[in-house]
Design a protein around this motif. Sequence first.
Motif, PDB file in Angstrom:
ATOM      1  N   LEU A 122      16.571  -1.622  -5.848  1.00 48.03           N
ATOM      2  CA  LEU A 122      15.930  -0.798  -6.634  1.00 48.03           C
ATOM      3  C   LEU A 122      14.331  -1.208  -6.611  1.00 48.03           C
ATOM      4  CD1 LEU A 122      15.765   1.430  -9.252  1.00 48.03           C
ATOM      5  CD2 LEU A 122      16.254  -0.803 -10.602  1.00 48.03           C
ATOM      6  N   PHE A 123      13.538  -0.180  -6.168  1.00 40.13           N
ATOM      7  CA  PHE A 123      12.062  -0.366  -6.246  1.00 40.13           C
ATOM      8  C   PHE A 123      11.663   0.169  -7.479  1.00 40.13           C
ATOM      9  CE2 PHE A 123      12.421  -1.241  -1.689  1.00 40.13           C
ATOM     10  CZ  PHE A 123      11.474  -1.957  -1.486  1.00 40.13           C
ATOM     11  N   GLU A 124      10.826  -0.546  -8.161  1.00 42.66           N
ATOM     12  CA  GLU A 124       9.978  -0.020  -9.384  1.00 42.66           C
ATOM     13  C   GLU A 124       8.578  -0.524  -9.369  1.00 42.66           C
ATOM     14  OE1 GLU A 124      13.418  -0.024 -12.749  1.00 42.66           O
ATOM     15  OE2 GLU A 124      12.537  -1.883 -12.599  1.00 42.66           O
ATOM     16  N   SER A 149      13.563  -3.475   3.630  1.00 40.99           N
ATOM     17  CA  SER A 149      14.410  -4.398   2.693  1.00 40.99           C
ATOM     18  C   SER A 149      15.943  -4.291   2.885  1.00 40.99           C
ATOM     19  CB  SER A 149      14.094  -3.998   1.266  1.00 40.99           C
ATOM     20  OG  SER A 149      14.144  -2.600   1.178  1.00 40.99           O
ATOM     21  N   GLY A 150      16.412  -3.036   3.115  1.00 38.92           N
ATOM     22  CA  GLY A 150      17.730  -2.690   3.287  1.00 38.92           C
ATOM     23  C   GLY A 150      18.190  -3.631   4.738  1.00 38.92           C
ATOM     24  N   LEU A 151      17.281  -3.442   5.613  1.00 33.10           N
ATOM     25  CA  LEU A 151      17.428  -4.315   6.982  1.00 33.10           C
ATOM     26  C   LEU A 151      17.545  -5.855   6.596  1.00 33.10           C
ATOM     27  CD1 LEU A 151      18.074  -3.138   9.655  1.00 33.10           C
ATOM     28  CD2 LEU A 151      15.406  -3.728  10.258  1.00 33.10           C
ATOM     29  N   ALA A 152      16.817  -6.347   5.728  1.00 41.53           N
ATOM     30  CA  ALA A 152      16.628  -7.599   5.595  1.00 41.53           C
ATOM     31  C   ALA A 152      18.022  -7.950   4.980  1.00 41.53           C
ATOM     32  CB  ALA A 152      15.627  -7.946   4.686  1.00 41.53           C
ATOM     33  N   VAL A 153      18.524  -7.293   4.177  1.00 40.79           N
ATOM     34  CA  VAL A 153      19.642  -7.473   3.430  1.00 40.79           C
ATOM     35  C   VAL A 153      21.045  -7.297   4.396  1.00 40.79           C
ATOM     36  CG1 VAL A 153      21.519  -6.714   1.441  1.00 40.79           C
ATOM     37  CG2 VAL A 153      19.141  -6.539   1.093  1.00 40.79           C
ATOM     38  N   TRP A 154      20.867  -6.231   5.300  1.00 42.44           N
ATOM     39  CA  TRP A 154      21.992  -6.019   6.326  1.00 42.44           C
ATOM     40  C   TRP A 154      22.013  -7.367   7.281  1.00 42.44           C
ATOM     41  CZ3 TRP A 154      20.440  -6.324  11.447  1.00 42.44           C
ATOM     42  CH2 TRP A 154      21.518  -5.983  12.616  1.00 42.44           C
ATOM     43  N   GLU A 197       0.739  -1.282  -0.025  1.00 43.73           N
ATOM     44  CA  GLU A 197      -0.107  -0.128  -0.094  1.00 43.73           C
ATOM     45  C   GLU A 197       0.955   1.220  -0.187  1.00 43.73           C
ATOM     46  OE1 GLU A 197      -2.655  -0.489   3.591  1.00 43.73           O
ATOM     47  OE2 GLU A 197      -2.342  -2.545   3.244  1.00 43.73           O
ATOM     48  N   MET A 198       0.550   2.190  -0.773  1.00 43.98           N
ATOM     49  CA  MET A 198       1.229   3.344  -0.950  1.00 43.98           C
ATOM     50  C   MET A 198       1.971   3.999   0.483  1.00 43.98           C
ATOM     51  SD  MET A 198       2.584   4.687  -3.396  1.00 43.98           S
ATOM     52  CE  MET A 198       3.465   5.979  -3.744  1.00 43.98           C
ATOM     53  N   PRO A 199       1.106   4.212   1.368  1.00 41.91           N
ATOM     54  CA  PRO A 199       1.633   4.897   2.464  1.00 41.91           C
ATOM     55  C   PRO A 199       2.896   4.058   3.176  1.00 41.91           C
ATOM     56  CG  PRO A 199      -0.837   4.698   2.847  1.00 41.91           C
ATOM     57  CD  PRO A 199      -0.148   3.810   1.304  1.00 41.91           C
ATOM     58  N   LYS A 200       2.936   2.794   2.885  1.00 43.95           N
ATOM     59  CA  LYS A 200       3.877   1.931   3.341  1.00 43.95           C
ATOM     60  C   LYS A 200       5.230   1.791   2.451  1.00 43.95           C
ATOM     61  CE  LYS A 200       0.718  -1.052   5.825  1.00 43.95           C
ATOM     62  NZ  LYS A 200       0.202  -2.437   5.952  1.00 43.95           N
ATOM     63  N   LEU A 201       5.100   2.356   1.405  1.00 44.34           N
ATOM     64  CA  LEU A 201       6.242   2.134   0.581  1.00 44.34           C
ATOM     65  C   LEU A 201       7.769   2.442   1.228  1.00 44.34           C
ATOM     66  CD1 LEU A 201       7.225   1.219  -2.446  1.00 44.34           C
ATOM     67  CD2 LEU A 201       6.957   3.735  -3.039  1.00 44.34           C
ATOM     68  N   THR A 202       7.655   3.689   1.909  1.00 42.66           N
ATOM     69  CA  THR A 202       8.922   4.351   2.255  1.00 42.66           C
ATOM     70  C   THR A 202       9.506   3.205   3.495  1.00 42.66           C
ATOM     71  OG1 THR A 202       7.775   5.916   3.788  1.00 42.66           O
ATOM     72  CG2 THR A 202       8.935   6.626   1.807  1.00 42.66           C
ATOM     73  N   HIS A 203       8.287   2.797   4.201  1.00 45.56           N
ATOM     74  CA  HIS A 203       8.799   1.573   5.139  1.00 45.56           C
ATOM     75  C   HIS A 203       9.425   0.569   4.684  1.00 45.56           C
ATOM     76  CE1 HIS A 203       5.523   3.390   8.155  1.00 45.56           C
ATOM     77  NE2 HIS A 203       6.618   4.389   7.895  1.00 45.56           N
ATOM     78  N   TYR A 204       8.832  -0.088   3.489  1.00 43.11           N
ATOM     79  CA  TYR A 204       9.260  -1.403   3.117  1.00 43.11           C
ATOM     80  C   TYR A 204      10.884  -0.885   2.109  1.00 43.11           C
ATOM     81  CZ  TYR A 204       5.874  -4.730   3.705  1.00 43.11           C
ATOM     82  OH  TYR A 204       4.996  -5.482   4.555  1.00 43.11           O
ATOM     83  N   LEU A 246      11.124  -9.996   9.333  1.00 40.75           N
ATOM     84  CA  LEU A 246      10.727  -8.609   9.460  1.00 40.75           C
ATOM     85  C   LEU A 246       9.637  -7.931   8.836  1.00 40.75           C
ATOM     86  CD1 LEU A 246      14.321  -7.365   8.131  1.00 40.75           C
ATOM     87  CD2 LEU A 246      13.495  -7.007  10.439  1.00 40.75           C
ATOM     88  N   GLN A 247       9.019  -8.607   7.834  1.00 38.59           N
ATOM     89  CA  GLN A 247       7.556  -8.126   7.208  1.00 38.59           C
ATOM     90  C   GLN A 247       6.450  -8.415   8.324  1.00 38.59           C
ATOM     91  OE1 GLN A 247       5.948 -10.116   3.842  1.00 38.59           O
ATOM     92  NE2 GLN A 247       5.223  -8.275   3.084  1.00 38.59           N
ATOM     93  N   GLU A 248       6.654  -9.640   8.863  1.00 42.32           N
ATOM     94  CA  GLU A 248       5.693 -10.084   9.965  1.00 42.32           C
ATOM     95  C   GLU A 248       5.694  -9.213  11.029  1.00 42.32           C
ATOM     96  OE1 GLU A 248       5.909 -14.189  11.557  1.00 42.32           O
ATOM     97  OE2 GLU A 248       5.639 -14.598   9.428  1.00 42.32           O
ATOM     98  N   LYS A 249       6.906  -8.850  11.525  1.00 47.23           N
ATOM     99  CA  LYS A 249       7.126  -7.851  12.576  1.00 47.23           C
ATOM    100  C   LYS A 249       6.413  -6.523  12.590  1.00 47.23           C
ATOM    101  CE  LYS A 249      11.044  -8.531  15.633  1.00 47.23           C
ATOM    102  NZ  LYS A 249      12.509  -8.063  15.823  1.00 47.23           N
ATOM    103  N   TYR A 250       6.943  -6.084  11.209  1.00 47.68           N
ATOM    104  CA  TYR A 250       6.379  -4.836  10.767  1.00 47.68           C
ATOM    105  C   TYR A 250       4.862  -4.619  10.600  1.00 47.68           C
ATOM    106  CZ  TYR A 250       5.115  -1.056   7.328  1.00 47.68           C
ATOM    107  OH  TYR A 250       4.423   0.003   6.882  1.00 47.68           O
ATOM    108  N   GLU A 251       4.343  -5.642   9.930  1.00 44.35           N
ATOM    109  CA  GLU A 251       2.813  -5.755   9.862  1.00 44.35           C
ATOM    110  C   GLU A 251       2.114  -5.796  11.211  1.00 44.35           C
ATOM    111  OE1 GLU A 251       1.178  -4.798   7.274  1.00 44.35           O
ATOM    112  OE2 GLU A 251       2.743  -4.800   5.715  1.00 44.35           O
ATOM    113  N   ALA A 252       2.591  -6.476  12.127  1.00 40.90           N
ATOM    114  CA  ALA A 252       2.239  -6.773  13.320  1.00 40.90           C
ATOM    115  C   ALA A 252       2.233  -5.680  14.319  1.00 40.90           C
ATOM    116  CB  ALA A 252       2.579  -7.926  14.185  1.00 40.90           C
TER     117      ALA A 252
END
Length: 236
Positions: free
Chosen positions: A114-116, A78-83, A67-74, A170-176
């Motif tokens: 890169l997000f597209e 994503s960087g944290l998942a790579v980290w 959802e658009m408002p979550k884009l900057t969070h994702y 991380l996605q599970e944590k974030y969504e919860a």
Amino acid sequence: MKKIGKWFWKDLKETNSTNDSVLRFLKEVKAPCIVSAAVQTSGRGRLGRTWEGQTGNLFVSFAYQIEMPKLTHYALLSGLAVWKTIAFFAPLKDVKVKWPNDVFVEGKKISGILFEKGPDDYWVMGIGINVAHAPKVENPMYKITSLADFSVTADRKDVLKKLVENFDKLQEKYEAFGFEVIRQTWLDNAYNRGKKVIIKQNGEEFKGVFENLGPNGELILKTKDGLKNIFAGDLF
Ligand code: BTN
């Protein structure tokens, strides 16, 4: 059809860009999916840059709904998942997330994202991780490294599986629990936090101290004229 966790997954021998291939795969599976490739011939980087595609490195794209408002969070998640993934394979090294979502090891760039925009509310999250080689780039903006440079031998598919596991957790944590949990871990492992930095954005430059992250994942810069919230750009 192959899967990694909840994701439909296809691994290609070669493609121009996994960001394009994943959109074709999405049409087929009509569900969140991943495409990786052994070789990428026209990889794209942020801000119109190219991304080298040698064998042994990881080139992967995820297509999923955001959802658009979550884009900057994702973007930060994503960087944290790579980290987390790099820290798992190179546990004794200094691994940092660099705003918005690069990962650096010992001060050198090892990964980029890169997000597209995809169809409907799908987005493509393309991730490159230098596993076996640090590409030789002409006039690089930063020094570049790879896991191999730290004597870490890893198979790109094992790196991918760990990455998916970390992203899912991380996605599970974030969504919860919301962005705060992500924001805190991100800040604890941030490159150049509290230091003087330059943010370059569409030909403009902002100088100041990297103070904090805002609630939308924006960088808060302490400039001589006060605090400035920055939503996009490159940090130096
Ligand atoms: C950056 O500029 O730092 C982002 C680089 C993103 C590269 C990855 S590799 C997999 C995916 N496919 C692409 O064409 N680009 C991304």
